[in-house]
Design a protein around this motif. Structure first.
Motif, PDB file in Angstrom:
ATOM      1  N   ILE A  49      -9.287  -9.366  10.118  1.00  0.00           N
ATOM      2  CA  ILE A  49     -10.162  -8.349   9.535  1.00  0.00           C
ATOM      3  C   ILE A  49     -11.554  -8.953   9.311  1.00  0.00           C
ATOM      4  CG2 ILE A  49     -10.509  -6.752   7.595  1.00  0.00           C
ATOM      5  CD1 ILE A  49      -8.023  -6.147   9.401  1.00  0.00           C
ATOM      6  N   SER A  80     -10.429 -18.274  10.056  1.00  0.00           N
ATOM      7  CA  SER A  80      -9.894 -18.005   8.728  1.00  0.00           C
ATOM      8  C   SER A  80      -8.736 -18.949   8.444  1.00  0.00           C
ATOM      9  CB  SER A  80      -9.401 -16.556   8.659  1.00  0.00           C
ATOM     10  OG  SER A  80      -8.956 -16.232   7.362  1.00  0.00           O
ATOM     11  N   GLU A 135       2.777  -6.527   5.029  1.00  0.00           N
ATOM     12  CA  GLU A 135       2.176  -6.084   3.760  1.00  0.00           C
ATOM     13  C   GLU A 135       1.349  -7.202   3.123  1.00  0.00           C
ATOM     14  OE1 GLU A 135       4.219  -5.555  -0.504  1.00  0.00           O
ATOM     15  OE2 GLU A 135       4.917  -4.081   0.975  1.00  0.00           O
ATOM     16  N   ARG A 136       1.871  -8.426   3.134  1.00  0.00           N
ATOM     17  CA  ARG A 136       1.173  -9.566   2.511  1.00  0.00           C
ATOM     18  C   ARG A 136      -0.084  -9.966   3.300  1.00  0.00           C
ATOM     19  NH1 ARG A 136       1.739 -11.422  -2.057  1.00  0.00           N
ATOM     20  NH2 ARG A 136       1.931 -13.581  -1.469  1.00  0.00           N
ATOM     21  N   GLU A 138      -1.938  -7.723   4.792  1.00  0.00           N
ATOM     22  CA  GLU A 138      -2.836  -6.563   4.762  1.00  0.00           C
ATOM     23  C   GLU A 138      -4.190  -6.940   4.162  1.00  0.00           C
ATOM     24  OE1 GLU A 138      -2.739  -2.212   2.730  1.00  0.00           O
ATOM     25  OE2 GLU A 138      -0.891  -2.919   3.676  1.00  0.00           O
ATOM     26  N   GLY A 139      -5.253  -6.474   4.825  1.00  0.00           N
ATOM     27  CA  GLY A 139      -6.617  -6.771   4.379  1.00  0.00           C
ATOM     28  C   GLY A 139      -7.138  -8.092   4.906  1.00  0.00           C
ATOM     29  N   LYS A 140      -6.262  -8.881   5.502  1.00  0.00           N
ATOM     30  CA  LYS A 140      -6.653 -10.184   6.055  1.00  0.00           C
ATOM     31  C   LYS A 140      -6.482 -10.200   7.568  1.00  0.00           C
ATOM     32  CE  LYS A 140      -4.760 -12.363   1.906  1.00  0.00           C
ATOM     33  NZ  LYS A 140      -4.077 -11.229   1.327  1.00  0.00           N
ATOM     34  N   GLU A 142      -4.489  -7.852  10.805  1.00  0.00           N
ATOM     35  CA  GLU A 142      -3.745  -6.678  11.240  1.00  0.00           C
ATOM     36  C   GLU A 142      -2.846  -7.082  12.404  1.00  0.00           C
ATOM     37  OE1 GLU A 142      -4.834  -2.674  13.595  1.00  0.00           O
ATOM     38  OE2 GLU A 142      -6.032  -3.064  11.786  1.00  0.00           O
TER      39      GLU A 142
END
Length: 162
Positions: A49, A80, A135-136, A138-140, A142
């Motif tokens: 992301i 990252s 889920e864990r 998510e936001g980092k 996809e």
């Protein structure tokens, strides 16, 4: 950028596991690790992301009760580094390994219907673990379901050894 260009970029081109992982693994677990890495490289969807410059190289390791996703560009630039606690995965991984042991034993001695029943339970736990991983992340990062499943297999290997 066309959809096919984006698909070629939003993917993992290489996956490496901490080199200390691998010694002492059972033949079945080592086989699962090798298959997951092969399948990941062949077919995956992986997008960091906020960074659309894949394809990516992923280095996985375990340290301090965390799984570390060290993500690099093909140009050798760190994109990252993500550390996820292994604690939320502990029960699923423990149950998954127990059912896998039963599955590997069943393959050698059980009837097809017994094997199918154990395999359904194994797949259910694997899906639960891959959903939690997705889920864990998510936001980092996809990922699609197939990629999440393969990454969960590798998380299990790291958790087992970590």
């Amino acid at each position: 950028m066309t959809g096919s260009d984006q698909a070629r970029r939003n993917r993992l081109s290489a996956v490496e596991i901490d080199e200390s992982i691998g010694s002492g693994l059972s033949a079945d677990v080592d086989h699962e690790r090798r298959v997951a890495i092969y399948d990941l490289i062949e077919d995956n969807r992986f997008t960091v992301i906020g960074h659309q410059a894949g394809p990516y190289r992923l280095q996985l390791s375990a340290a301090d009760n965390r799984i570390i996703f060290d993500i690099w560009s093909e140009g050798e630039e760190r994109v990252s580094m993500i550390g996820l606690s292994l604690s939320p995965f502990r029960r699923i991984v423990k149950d998954y390994f127990m059912i896998c042991e039963s599955y590997y034993k069943a393959i050698r001695t059980a009837t097809p219907s017994q094997i199918e029943t154990i395999d359904m339970a194994r797949r259910g736990l694997h899906n639960e673990g891959s959903d939690l991983l997705k889920e864990r992340l998510e936001g980092k990062v996809e990922v699609d379901q197939a990629t999440s499943r393969r990454l969960f297999t590798l998380l299990c290997v790291l958790h087992w050894r970590g």
